[in-house]
Write a protein that holds these residues in place. Structure first.
Motif, PDB file in Angstrom:
ATOM      1  N   SER A   3      35.608  50.237  45.518  1.00  0.00           N
ATOM      2  CA  SER A   3      34.695  51.221  44.934  1.00  0.00           C
ATOM      3  C   SER A   3      34.374  50.894  43.485  1.00  0.00           C
ATOM      4  O   SER A   3      33.313  51.237  42.984  1.00  0.00           O
ATOM      5  CB  SER A   3      35.305  52.618  45.041  1.00  0.00           C
ATOM      6  OG  SER A   3      36.481  52.696  44.270  1.00  0.00           O
ATOM      7  N   ARG A   4      35.294  50.201  42.789  1.00  0.00           N
ATOM      8  CA  ARG A   4      35.039  49.826  41.394  1.00  0.00           C
ATOM      9  C   ARG A   4      33.889  48.824  41.314  1.00  0.00           C
ATOM     10  O   ARG A   4      33.018  48.937  40.458  1.00  0.00           O
ATOM     11  CB  ARG A   4      36.290  49.252  40.758  1.00  0.00           C
ATOM     12  CG  ARG A   4      36.068  48.796  39.336  1.00  0.00           C
ATOM     13  CD  ARG A   4      37.345  48.828  38.531  1.00  0.00           C
ATOM     14  NE  ARG A   4      37.214  48.191  37.251  1.00  0.00           N
ATOM     15  CZ  ARG A   4      36.662  48.755  36.193  1.00  0.00           C
ATOM     16  NH1 ARG A   4      36.164  49.964  36.284  1.00  0.00           N
ATOM     17  NH2 ARG A   4      36.599  48.119  35.041  1.00  0.00           N
ATOM     18  N   SER A   5      33.870  47.827  42.206  1.00  0.00           N
ATOM     19  CA  SER A   5      32.779  46.847  42.171  1.00  0.00           C
ATOM     20  C   SER A   5      31.463  47.489  42.593  1.00  0.00           C
ATOM     21  O   SER A   5      30.407  47.109  42.101  1.00  0.00           O
ATOM     22  CB  SER A   5      33.110  45.641  43.041  1.00  0.00           C
ATOM     23  OG  SER A   5      33.226  46.030  44.391  1.00  0.00           O
ATOM     24  N   LYS A   6      31.525  48.468  43.493  1.00  0.00           N
ATOM     25  CA  LYS A   6      30.303  49.177  43.853  1.00  0.00           C
ATOM     26  C   LYS A   6      29.776  49.969  42.662  1.00  0.00           C
ATOM     27  O   LYS A   6      28.575  50.043  42.442  1.00  0.00           O
ATOM     28  CB  LYS A   6      30.563  50.122  45.024  1.00  0.00           C
ATOM     29  CG  LYS A   6      30.749  49.422  46.342  1.00  0.00           C
ATOM     30  CD  LYS A   6      30.956  50.415  47.449  1.00  0.00           C
ATOM     31  CE  LYS A   6      31.214  49.711  48.759  1.00  0.00           C
ATOM     32  NZ  LYS A   6      31.452  50.636  49.854  1.00  0.00           N
ATOM     33  N   ASN A   7      30.675  50.550  41.882  1.00  0.00           N
ATOM     34  CA  ASN A   7      30.241  51.299  40.705  1.00  0.00           C
ATOM     35  C   ASN A   7      29.612  50.376  39.668  1.00  0.00           C
ATOM     36  O   ASN A   7      28.630  50.746  39.027  1.00  0.00           O
ATOM     37  CB  ASN A   7      31.422  52.045  40.084  1.00  0.00           C
ATOM     38  CG  ASN A   7      31.850  53.221  40.936  1.00  0.00           C
ATOM     39  OD1 ASN A   7      31.085  53.704  41.751  1.00  0.00           O
ATOM     40  ND2 ASN A   7      33.070  53.663  40.752  1.00  0.00           N
ATOM     41  N   ILE A   8      30.162  49.197  39.488  1.00  0.00           N
ATOM     42  CA  ILE A   8      29.606  48.243  38.529  1.00  0.00           C
ATOM     43  C   ILE A   8      28.236  47.758  38.997  1.00  0.00           C
ATOM     44  O   ILE A   8      27.303  47.641  38.199  1.00  0.00           O
ATOM     45  CB  ILE A   8      30.580  47.074  38.295  1.00  0.00           C
ATOM     46  CG1 ILE A   8      31.819  47.581  37.565  1.00  0.00           C
ATOM     47  CG2 ILE A   8      29.919  45.946  37.525  1.00  0.00           C
ATOM     48  CD1 ILE A   8      32.930  46.580  37.445  1.00  0.00           C
ATOM     49  N   LEU A   9      28.098  47.505  40.291  1.00  0.00           N
ATOM     50  CA  LEU A   9      26.797  47.095  40.824  1.00  0.00           C
ATOM     51  C   LEU A   9      25.767  48.207  40.659  1.00  0.00           C
ATOM     52  O   LEU A   9      24.600  47.953  40.352  1.00  0.00           O
ATOM     53  CB  LEU A   9      26.926  46.696  42.289  1.00  0.00           C
ATOM     54  CG  LEU A   9      27.664  45.394  42.563  1.00  0.00           C
ATOM     55  CD1 LEU A   9      27.803  45.172  44.057  1.00  0.00           C
ATOM     56  CD2 LEU A   9      26.942  44.229  41.928  1.00  0.00           C
ATOM     57  N   PHE A  10      26.194  49.449  40.849  1.00  0.00           N
ATOM     58  CA  PHE A  10      25.288  50.585  40.665  1.00  0.00           C
ATOM     59  C   PHE A  10      24.877  50.713  39.201  1.00  0.00           C
ATOM     60  O   PHE A  10      23.720  51.008  38.896  1.00  0.00           O
ATOM     61  CB  PHE A  10      25.967  51.865  41.165  1.00  0.00           C
ATOM     62  CG  PHE A  10      25.055  53.062  41.183  1.00  0.00           C
ATOM     63  CD1 PHE A  10      23.898  53.071  41.943  1.00  0.00           C
ATOM     64  CD2 PHE A  10      25.359  54.176  40.431  1.00  0.00           C
ATOM     65  CE1 PHE A  10      23.053  54.166  41.958  1.00  0.00           C
ATOM     66  CE2 PHE A  10      24.527  55.281  40.437  1.00  0.00           C
ATOM     67  CZ  PHE A  10      23.377  55.273  41.199  1.00  0.00           C
ATOM     68  N   LEU A  11      25.815  50.481  38.280  1.00  0.00           N
ATOM     69  CA  LEU A  11      25.494  50.505  36.851  1.00  0.00           C
ATOM     70  C   LEU A  11      24.489  49.417  36.508  1.00  0.00           C
ATOM     71  O   LEU A  11      23.497  49.667  35.804  1.00  0.00           O
ATOM     72  CB  LEU A  11      26.757  50.330  36.012  1.00  0.00           C
ATOM     73  CG  LEU A  11      26.547  50.155  34.507  1.00  0.00           C
ATOM     74  CD1 LEU A  11      25.912  51.389  33.903  1.00  0.00           C
ATOM     75  CD2 LEU A  11      27.858  49.824  33.831  1.00  0.00           C
ATOM     76  N   ILE A  12      24.700  48.213  36.992  1.00  0.00           N
ATOM     77  CA  ILE A  12      23.765  47.112  36.742  1.00  0.00           C
ATOM     78  C   ILE A  12      22.389  47.442  37.304  1.00  0.00           C
ATOM     79  O   ILE A  12      21.365  47.210  36.659  1.00  0.00           O
ATOM     80  CB  ILE A  12      24.324  45.796  37.320  1.00  0.00           C
ATOM     81  CG1 ILE A  12      25.555  45.356  36.538  1.00  0.00           C
ATOM     82  CG2 ILE A  12      23.261  44.696  37.320  1.00  0.00           C
ATOM     83  CD1 ILE A  12      26.318  44.222  37.172  1.00  0.00           C
ATOM     84  N   PHE A  13      22.366  48.015  38.498  1.00  0.00           N
ATOM     85  CA  PHE A  13      21.100  48.410  39.114  1.00  0.00           C
ATOM     86  C   PHE A  13      20.365  49.435  38.256  1.00  0.00           C
ATOM     87  O   PHE A  13      19.158  49.314  38.020  1.00  0.00           O
ATOM     88  CB  PHE A  13      21.352  48.966  40.522  1.00  0.00           C
ATOM     89  CG  PHE A  13      20.134  49.569  41.158  1.00  0.00           C
ATOM     90  CD1 PHE A  13      19.111  48.759  41.630  1.00  0.00           C
ATOM     91  CD2 PHE A  13      19.996  50.948  41.264  1.00  0.00           C
ATOM     92  CE1 PHE A  13      17.975  49.310  42.205  1.00  0.00           C
ATOM     93  CE2 PHE A  13      18.874  51.505  41.838  1.00  0.00           C
ATOM     94  CZ  PHE A  13      17.863  50.686  42.308  1.00  0.00           C
ATOM     95  N   LEU A  14      21.088  50.467  37.777  1.00  0.00           N
ATOM     96  CA  LEU A  14      20.446  51.495  36.962  1.00  0.00           C
ATOM     97  C   LEU A  14      19.956  50.949  35.625  1.00  0.00           C
ATOM     98  O   LEU A  14      18.886  51.345  35.146  1.00  0.00           O
ATOM     99  CB  LEU A  14      21.402  52.666  36.733  1.00  0.00           C
ATOM    100  CG  LEU A  14      21.613  53.607  37.909  1.00  0.00           C
ATOM    101  CD1 LEU A  14      22.628  54.679  37.563  1.00  0.00           C
ATOM    102  CD2 LEU A  14      20.312  54.228  38.353  1.00  0.00           C
ATOM    103  N   VAL A  15      20.712  50.043  35.016  1.00  0.00           N
ATOM    104  CA  VAL A  15      20.299  49.460  33.745  1.00  0.00           C
ATOM    105  C   VAL A  15      19.039  48.606  33.942  1.00  0.00           C
ATOM    106  O   VAL A  15      18.087  48.684  33.159  1.00  0.00           O
ATOM    107  CB  VAL A  15      21.442  48.643  33.112  1.00  0.00           C
ATOM    108  CG1 VAL A  15      20.953  47.803  31.961  1.00  0.00           C
ATOM    109  CG2 VAL A  15      22.556  49.571  32.649  1.00  0.00           C
ATOM    110  N   LEU A  16      19.009  47.802  34.994  1.00  0.00           N
ATOM    111  CA  LEU A  16      17.817  46.993  35.277  1.00  0.00           C
ATOM    112  C   LEU A  16      16.615  47.865  35.627  1.00  0.00           C
ATOM    113  O   LEU A  16      15.495  47.608  35.169  1.00  0.00           O
ATOM    114  CB  LEU A  16      18.108  46.000  36.402  1.00  0.00           C
ATOM    115  CG  LEU A  16      19.048  44.858  36.052  1.00  0.00           C
ATOM    116  CD1 LEU A  16      19.341  44.011  37.283  1.00  0.00           C
ATOM    117  CD2 LEU A  16      18.475  43.991  34.948  1.00  0.00           C
TER     118      LEU A  16
END
Length: 87
Positions: A3-16
């Protein structure tokens, strides 16, 4: 996938997504209103001016990265982080 890597991917997605949306809004506002022209004019192109080419006669790979950044891009990225923190 944890779930931590999913959260980081979601953060990257939102920033982009925030960066892309901010760039589009800045370009539209800068083109539409003369008083907001600074949103479009003060922009920087970060990256490679010419692509890097790796050619070994059997395989040819071209690398190129360019980031178009203006004031609204940064504001959109910050809003992406704020949305992530409140989510």
């Amino acid at each position: 996938m944890s779930s931590r890597s999913k959260n980081i991917l979601f953060l990257i997605f939102l920033v982009l997504l925030g960066g892309v949306a901010g760039t589009l809004v800045g370009d539209m506002l800068g083109s539409k209103f003369d008083s907001l022209n600074f949103l479009k004019d003060y922009s920087y192109n970060l990256g490679l001016t010419t692509p890097l080419v790796f050619d070994v006669k059997v395989l040819k790979i071209t690398f190129g990265v360019s980031i178009y950044c203006n004031i609204m891009t940064v504001i959109g990225m910050i809003l992406g982080v704020v949305v992530y923190r409140n989510y």
